[in-house]
Design a protein around this motif. Sequence first.
Motif, PDB file in Angstrom:
ATOM      1  N   ALA A 101      14.035 -38.468 -13.895  1.00 16.28           N
ATOM      2  CA  ALA A 101      14.420 -37.614 -12.768  1.00 16.28           C
ATOM      3  C   ALA A 101      14.979 -38.445 -11.622  1.00 16.28           C
ATOM      4  CB  ALA A 101      13.213 -36.809 -12.307  1.00 16.28           C
ATOM      5  N   LYS A 102      14.399 -39.621 -11.386  1.00 14.75           N
ATOM      6  CA  LYS A 102      14.885 -40.499 -10.324  1.00 14.75           C
ATOM      7  C   LYS A 102      16.307 -40.986 -10.638  1.00 14.75           C
ATOM      8  CE  LYS A 102      13.902 -44.980  -8.157  1.00 14.75           C
ATOM      9  NZ  LYS A 102      13.913 -44.514  -6.755  1.00 14.75           N
ATOM     10  N   VAL A 103      16.562 -41.343 -11.898  1.00 14.55           N
ATOM     11  CA  VAL A 103      17.872 -41.854 -12.290  1.00 14.55           C
ATOM     12  C   VAL A 103      18.948 -40.778 -12.147  1.00 14.55           C
ATOM     13  CG1 VAL A 103      19.211 -42.755 -14.238  1.00 14.55           C
ATOM     14  CG2 VAL A 103      16.904 -43.602 -13.819  1.00 14.55           C
ATOM     15  N   LYS A 104      18.585 -39.523 -12.454  1.00 14.34           N
ATOM     16  CA  LYS A 104      19.568 -38.442 -12.452  1.00 14.34           C
ATOM     17  C   LYS A 104      19.642 -37.678 -11.131  1.00 14.34           C
ATOM     18  CE  LYS A 104      19.325 -37.540 -17.432  1.00 14.34           C
ATOM     19  NZ  LYS A 104      18.980 -36.547 -18.472  1.00 14.34           N
ATOM     20  N   ALA A 105      18.949 -38.154 -10.106  1.00 13.14           N
ATOM     21  CA  ALA A 105      18.961 -37.465  -8.814  1.00 13.14           C
ATOM     22  C   ALA A 105      20.355 -37.505  -8.192  1.00 13.14           C
ATOM     23  CB  ALA A 105      17.944 -38.118  -7.877  1.00 13.14           C
ATOM     24  N   LEU A 111      23.174 -42.783 -11.929  1.00 13.91           N
ATOM     25  CA  LEU A 111      23.392 -42.956 -13.362  1.00 13.91           C
ATOM     26  C   LEU A 111      24.844 -43.315 -13.659  1.00 13.91           C
ATOM     27  CD1 LEU A 111      22.477 -42.785 -16.296  1.00 13.91           C
ATOM     28  CD2 LEU A 111      22.817 -40.324 -16.205  1.00 13.91           C
ATOM     29  N   LEU A 112      25.782 -42.624 -13.019  1.00 15.49           N
ATOM     30  CA  LEU A 112      27.197 -42.925 -13.229  1.00 15.49           C
ATOM     31  C   LEU A 112      27.555 -44.321 -12.721  1.00 15.49           C
ATOM     32  CD1 LEU A 112      28.796 -39.489 -12.328  1.00 15.49           C
ATOM     33  CD2 LEU A 112      28.596 -40.514 -14.590  1.00 15.49           C
ATOM     34  N   ARG A 113      26.939 -44.722 -11.637  1.00 19.02           N
ATOM     35  CA  ARG A 113      27.181 -46.072 -11.116  1.00 19.02           C
ATOM     36  C   ARG A 113      26.734 -47.125 -12.134  1.00 19.02           C
ATOM     37  NH1 ARG A 113      24.590 -50.122  -8.854  1.00 19.02           N
ATOM     38  NH2 ARG A 113      22.578 -49.040  -9.020  1.00 19.02           N
ATOM     39  N   ILE A 197      17.648 -43.325 -21.522  1.00 17.35           N
ATOM     40  CA  ILE A 197      16.795 -43.702 -20.389  1.00 17.35           C
ATOM     41  C   ILE A 197      15.390 -43.944 -20.910  1.00 17.35           C
ATOM     42  CG2 ILE A 197      15.912 -42.987 -18.135  1.00 17.35           C
ATOM     43  CD1 ILE A 197      18.345 -41.148 -17.886  1.00 17.35           C
ATOM     44  N   LYS A 198      14.884 -45.155 -20.729  1.00 20.10           N
ATOM     45  CA  LYS A 198      13.565 -45.539 -21.214  1.00 20.10           C
ATOM     46  C   LYS A 198      12.717 -46.040 -20.050  1.00 20.10           C
ATOM     47  CE  LYS A 198      14.489 -44.680 -25.517  1.00 20.10           C
ATOM     48  NZ  LYS A 198      13.837 -43.551 -26.214  1.00 20.10           N
ATOM     49  N   SER A 199      11.393 -45.908 -20.196  1.00 18.08           N
ATOM     50  CA  SER A 199      10.498 -46.298 -19.103  1.00 18.08           C
ATOM     51  C   SER A 199       9.946 -47.707 -19.269  1.00 18.08           C
ATOM     52  CB  SER A 199       9.339 -45.300 -19.006  1.00 18.08           C
ATOM     53  OG  SER A 199       8.600 -45.259 -20.220  1.00 18.08           O
ATOM     54  N   PHE A 200      10.258 -48.407 -20.386  1.00 16.90           N
ATOM     55  CA  PHE A 200       9.767 -49.783 -20.503  1.00 16.90           C
ATOM     56  C   PHE A 200      10.621 -50.693 -19.628  1.00 16.90           C
ATOM     57  CE2 PHE A 200      12.520 -49.029 -24.230  1.00 16.90           C
ATOM     58  CZ  PHE A 200      13.484 -50.009 -24.060  1.00 16.90           C
TER      59      PHE A 200
END
Length: 397
Positions: A101-105, A111-113, A197-200
Amino acid sequence: MSDFHGSVSPPSPREPGRTPPPRTRATGLRQRLAELRGPEVAARALDARALAALAANPGCRRRAILDGAGVNKAALASALGSPSAFGQSQFALTRGNAFEAKVKADGGAELLRLVHRALAPGTEPPHEASVPDLSAIGPEGRTARTALALREAVEAPGTWTLLDHPMLALDVAGSPAFLEPDAVVVHPDGSWSVVEIKSFPMLDGSADPAKVGAAARQAAVYVLALEEVAARLEAPPRVHHRVVLVCPKDFSNQPTASAVDVRKQRAVTRRQLARLTRLEEIADALPEGVCFSPELPAEELAAAVACVPATYAPECLSACELAFHCRDRARAADVVTTLGRPVRAELGALTTVTDVLAAARGESGDPDDPAVAALRRAARLRAEALGGTRAEVAVCR
């Protein structure tokens, strides 16, 4: 979350005086898979993670038919008395969802950057992007809506387009699997790229090789499905063979990205999926009335599972919910696959551990067989190293 459609569509009202059309092969297969799963049991989703594991072990008919029928293998393993330890913890899922959610805010600006920096650093950075609505009814509807959004993005060059959780379809052993990547980005030149998108964490620019490898195999499945969508367009756009892996940077929650080349994983997955025995063949070979519903008695369920051949290997412990059950059965059958695929490949015609030990002791086996000769030589060297008697060494000869 990805979805796998294996249920039967409700019949339409029959008009008077009309003969209903004959059942198609696809409809018959869906009904057969629903019967195997259990008439009152909902189909389990077949996601890219499971599909990548299935492709890694294409000889396992048991996993192919259970996944194809949408059977909940975790519930099945518990009902068989061999509960699975495979899967993600609730804490890991919660952390992963929060990071995504943070990445796609902000409409996916960050995310595009990251995608631009990883795949096209020398081009104009994205200032704005189109984020089409992909909502639709059912997995088939979402798949069609995704294909339409991709085509519209290609027809509007010069802009960035972000598809958040699109739905893609891929044929698996004659039955469709619906897959949901984290994101697909359409570049201004019309090319497509997959984002995972992964959390590791990614520490000092690198992450755990095992986890990166698993993510690459999963992303390769999405690339295959995306290539099928591209092939249906008049001018097929390019699908990037490098996927963008987004992870937390070091020990913070700040996202960072790396481009991962999945050409090798894509080629292996395509080849392995092509080798999968078609579900119709597996289903037709099963006895009438076989059902894998976890609500059945354990004895009846074990007999049903035993009707389908399995190809167990130690790698299954990290990829399949039924691994403990299959391992116990493989050990009881004394098969050498419990020792791993490389060992099995070296033993040739020797298929059980008993046969291997007998061949090593010189009690059976063809001395001209390279596997038998190697076993006897290894047994002789072991006996000499352990200071065995001359009689013991002679037996090994």
